[in-house]
Scaffold this active site. Sequence first.
Site, short mmCIF file in Angstrom:
data_model
loop_
_atom_site.label_atom_id
_atom_site.label_comp_id
_atom_site.label_asym_id
_atom_site.label_seq_id
_atom_site.Cartn_x
_atom_site.Cartn_y
_atom_site.Cartn_z
N CYS A 49 -0.51 8.86 9.26
CA CYS A 49 -0.31 10.06 10.08
C CYS A 49 -1.49 10.28 11.02
CB CYS A 49 -0.11 11.29 9.20
SG CYS A 49 -1.62 11.95 8.45
N HIS A 184 -10.03 6.35 -11.53
CA HIS A 184 -8.74 6.81 -12.06
C HIS A 184 -7.73 5.68 -12.16
CE1 HIS A 184 -9.97 10.93 -12.03
NE2 HIS A 184 -10.03 11.03 -10.72
#
Length: 473
Positions: A49, A184
């Site tokens: 974007c 993570h």
Amino acid sequence: MPHRPLGRAQSSPATASIKGAPMGEVPIKHLFTTGLVYDTFMLKHQCMCGNTHIHPEHAGRIQSVWSRLQETGLLGRCERIRGRKATLDEIQTVHSEYHTLLYGTSPLNRQKLDSKKLLGPISQKMYAVLPCGGIGVDSDTVWNEMHSSGAVRMAVGCVIELAFKVAAGELKNGFAVVRPPGHHAEESTAMGFCFFNSVAITAKLLQQKLGVSKILIVDWDIHHGNGTQQAFYNDPNVLYISMHRYDDGNFFPGSGAPEEVGVGPGVGFNTNIAWTGGVEPPMGDVEYLTAFRTVVMPIANEFSPDVVLVSAGFDAVEGHQSPLGGYNVTAKCFSHLTKQLMKLAGGRVVLALEGGHDLTAICDASESCVAALLGDELDPLPQAVLQQKPCPKAAASLERVIEIQSKHWSSLQRLAPTVGQSLMDAQRREKDEADTVTAMASLTVDTEQAAASTVSTETSRSTEEPMEEEPVL
């Protein structure tokens, strides 16, 4: 190899070598230097974007940190290390083959792979379409089909290169300015901005390629490193210590309870300092320094690692609001934590940037940590920090950790009663204890010397007294 201050003059030959380093001969000009690694290739990982304002994990993070290190002159005092992309085989030391191919290849280089490896669905990746118009694994973890795979592999390779040079004795220590973060990322799951677990992969390779026996991973990102914990949960040769906001499992990612201590041979080699109680009050310098004093450093010293890797997320630094933070640790506090870790493993410490999205905060913290790695004198801790006791919620969290981990680490038992003390009171207590030990040792020596002197005198007398003449018959 133990480190010592750089002794040669600037005009001395830089090609001399030191024998006995783990990898043979090491040029003196590299030894005892802090290494930095960074590569602009990592800037290409951006949402399609194009709007960086709505994506907190953006290229400006590492650009800003690198600029700060240049502006302050710290970069010029360090050895810059050339980065590289990690190989697919290296990534598979932690991640599954499918995950590795999914995020480690782009449409261009995927065509070069053996078609048998493409496993069908790889060419039909399942991504979410984000409100911004881009795509991602989730709303945080964005993906750019053309550039992200190269960038994430570069982040891993940069950490590997730096850590190998430190472990081999070519560098004193180092700081990796990398993105995206990795702690993570699990074996087959990308999440929380992370795709490949750079620190975990590096630790695995240090074990396999360099034969490093014991590795300590300290994770001070405000979020628990679920991926790193998973990678070493049954490994007694990698000690993982995480200090994170937990809030009884209600803070992302929800893992990292103090009861999670490892499995099988790895029991006791996973330590979660899980802060609970929200942000009233928020944790700050006092709480983090107390955690290091009562848990992190005692366990680390008892473990006695050969190399220390740090998942250096700076989202606990003041300036980060929930859910990306919420705490008030100062940037300078992290330099003091770094300095403490430098007392371990002969100083072989490597920091790798993880989270942290407030640019001022991560620049300040990175600057402070690099200065500490270079051996610069640190600003003293403020008197207010030294005199303040940790908040009751932090003390309760630490007491719970000590209760659980003292079964595995005997060094914690002595410190349990001091958790609620200020740093100044704790230092005074330790000094008093040390003085007592010294006095008792001195008393013992004096007593032994006195006893030895008495024996010596009696022996001397017995030899000096004339022998009675035997009567002549």
